[in-house]
Design a protein around this motif. Sequence first.
Motif, short mmCIF file in Angstrom:
data_model
loop_
_atom_site.label_atom_id
_atom_site.label_comp_id
_atom_site.label_asym_id
_atom_site.label_seq_id
_atom_site.Cartn_x
_atom_site.Cartn_y
_atom_site.Cartn_z
N PRO A 220 -6.91 -46.96 -57.23
CA PRO A 220 -7.31 -46.52 -55.89
C PRO A 220 -7.93 -47.56 -54.98
CG PRO A 220 -8.81 -45.67 -57.55
CD PRO A 220 -7.65 -46.25 -58.29
N VAL A 221 -8.65 -48.52 -55.54
CA VAL A 221 -9.28 -49.55 -54.69
C VAL A 221 -8.63 -50.89 -54.98
CG1 VAL A 221 -11.47 -50.57 -53.92
CG2 VAL A 221 -11.45 -48.25 -54.82
N GLY A 222 -7.35 -50.98 -54.73
CA GLY A 222 -6.65 -52.23 -54.98
C GLY A 222 -5.14 -52.06 -54.98
N GLY A 223 -4.60 -51.73 -56.14
CA GLY A 223 -3.15 -51.60 -56.26
C GLY A 223 -2.54 -50.63 -55.28
N ALA A 224 -3.28 -49.56 -54.96
CA ALA A 224 -2.77 -48.55 -54.04
C ALA A 224 -2.48 -49.10 -52.65
CB ALA A 224 -3.78 -47.40 -53.92
N PHE A 225 -3.17 -50.16 -52.26
CA PHE A 225 -3.00 -50.71 -50.91
C PHE A 225 -1.64 -51.36 -50.72
CE2 PHE A 225 -7.76 -51.00 -51.33
CZ PHE A 225 -8.00 -49.86 -50.56
N TYR A 226 -1.06 -51.89 -51.80
CA TYR A 226 0.29 -52.47 -51.71
C TYR A 226 1.31 -51.36 -51.46
CZ TYR A 226 -1.85 -56.67 -53.70
OH TYR A 226 -2.66 -57.77 -53.93
N LEU A 227 1.14 -50.26 -52.18
CA LEU A 227 2.04 -49.13 -52.01
C LEU A 227 1.88 -48.51 -50.63
CD1 LEU A 227 1.59 -47.33 -55.47
CD2 LEU A 227 3.38 -48.93 -54.79
N TRP A 228 0.63 -48.41 -50.17
CA TRP A 228 0.35 -47.82 -48.85
C TRP A 228 0.97 -48.65 -47.75
CZ3 TRP A 228 -0.65 -43.27 -47.23
CH2 TRP A 228 -1.31 -43.02 -46.00
N ASP A 229 0.94 -49.97 -47.89
CA ASP A 229 1.51 -50.85 -46.89
C ASP A 229 3.02 -50.61 -46.77
OD1 ASP A 229 1.08 -53.51 -45.21
OD2 ASP A 229 2.88 -53.83 -46.41
N TYR A 230 3.69 -50.54 -47.91
CA TYR A 230 5.14 -50.29 -47.88
C TYR A 230 5.43 -48.90 -47.32
CZ TYR A 230 10.01 -49.94 -49.35
OH TYR A 230 11.37 -49.79 -49.35
N ALA A 231 4.63 -47.92 -47.72
CA ALA A 231 4.84 -46.54 -47.29
C ALA A 231 4.70 -46.41 -45.78
CB ALA A 231 3.85 -45.62 -47.99
N LEU A 232 3.68 -47.04 -45.22
CA LEU A 232 3.44 -46.96 -43.78
C LEU A 232 4.58 -47.58 -42.98
CD1 LEU A 232 -0.35 -47.89 -43.64
CD2 LEU A 232 0.64 -45.65 -43.13
N LYS A 233 5.09 -48.70 -43.48
CA LYS A 233 6.12 -49.44 -42.75
C LYS A 233 7.51 -48.79 -42.86
CE LYS A 233 3.69 -53.84 -43.13
NZ LYS A 233 3.59 -55.14 -43.81
N ASN A 234 7.68 -47.97 -43.90
CA ASN A 234 9.01 -47.41 -44.13
C ASN A 234 9.08 -45.88 -44.11
OD1 ASN A 234 10.79 -49.90 -45.01
ND2 ASN A 234 8.82 -50.15 -46.01
N GLY A 235 7.93 -45.22 -44.27
CA GLY A 235 7.92 -43.77 -44.34
C GLY A 235 7.54 -43.10 -43.04
N ASP A 236 7.30 -41.80 -43.11
CA ASP A 236 6.90 -40.99 -41.96
C ASP A 236 5.38 -40.99 -41.90
OD1 ASP A 236 6.17 -38.94 -40.21
OD2 ASP A 236 7.94 -37.75 -40.67
N ILE A 237 4.81 -41.72 -40.96
CA ILE A 237 3.37 -41.91 -40.89
C ILE A 237 2.63 -40.60 -40.61
CG2 ILE A 237 3.39 -42.54 -38.43
CD1 ILE A 237 1.10 -44.51 -39.08
N LYS A 238 3.24 -39.70 -39.85
CA LYS A 238 2.60 -38.41 -39.55
C LYS A 238 2.50 -37.56 -40.81
CE LYS A 238 5.71 -37.57 -36.44
NZ LYS A 238 6.40 -38.88 -36.56
N LEU A 239 3.58 -37.55 -41.58
CA LEU A 239 3.59 -36.81 -42.83
C LEU A 239 2.57 -37.40 -43.81
CD1 LEU A 239 4.87 -34.71 -44.75
CD2 LEU A 239 6.51 -36.48 -45.41
#
Length: 296
Positions: A220-239
């Motif tokens: 949660p305080v580290g590895g998750a930020f890499y996934l979040w970065d990819y998710a924000l750039k490629n996924g539905d930010i509102k969802l």
Amino acid sequence: MNHSKGNILGLITILLWSSLALFTVFSGNIPPFLLLSISFSVASFIGFFVLKKQKKSFKELLKISPKVYLIGIVGLFGYHFFYFLAIKNAPAIEANLINYLWPLLIVLFSAFLPNEKLKWFHILGTILAFIGAFLLVLKDGSLEFDTKYILGYSFALVAAFLWSSYSVVSKTLTHVPTFAVTGFCILTAILSLVSHLIFETSYLPNSLELFSAIMLGLGPVGGAFYLWDYALKNGDIKLLGSLSYLAPLLSTLLLVLVGISEMTIIIALACSFIILGSLISSKQYLKMIKKVLFKS
């Protein structure tokens, strides 16, 4: 394909964030900024593996513009810095409630992005989820905003604003590779250590506390930020913004599962609001799934 993958990785990120409370409890008496420094150091090592997998050298991090680094530091370090200041200067219940405005702010701020349209079900779903988060934070306690804690409340609001802004701005940085988060983590680890030396008393963690700090860095305080970065750039930010309210819910349920907390009517009601809100926000995707299943 990348859109669906982004949403899935965003959901995985939220699942990782749900372990935050559990490992924080087991981190014991480690001072907050020291805990951050350890966790982000672990996150930095994850970044080196990301670089290696993509056949990139450490020098690639030096090519990232200072502007992008500033955004990353404000998001990762700035958020945690002001969140901890909020907890120290205001009651935890009120501070956490204000902090949990960030998913709602992500949904609202996303309306200003190019090609992003905010629809009624995004707003309604997020508001219902926020009500659920409100119930989770409140639990059996009382909510009383006192003007003497205005500084702490302000810090919590700044924290919510910084993380939501970082998340929305990241959506526009599609040209910046995800491995840039490695640099964000390295600088955050250094700044957290400096903050520890300035604001906190030196502390030597025991084996369980150190293990918990490492697990926070892996998740949660580290590895998750890499996934979040990819998710924000490629996924539905509102969802993703609306689904983020699943994090405090799953976090609470995990504490109940391991016996640290107890299931109450309030938690069950909060669960209902958050799940309902998440389903409403996912309306367009539920329709897509229904069509696929119907055709098959």
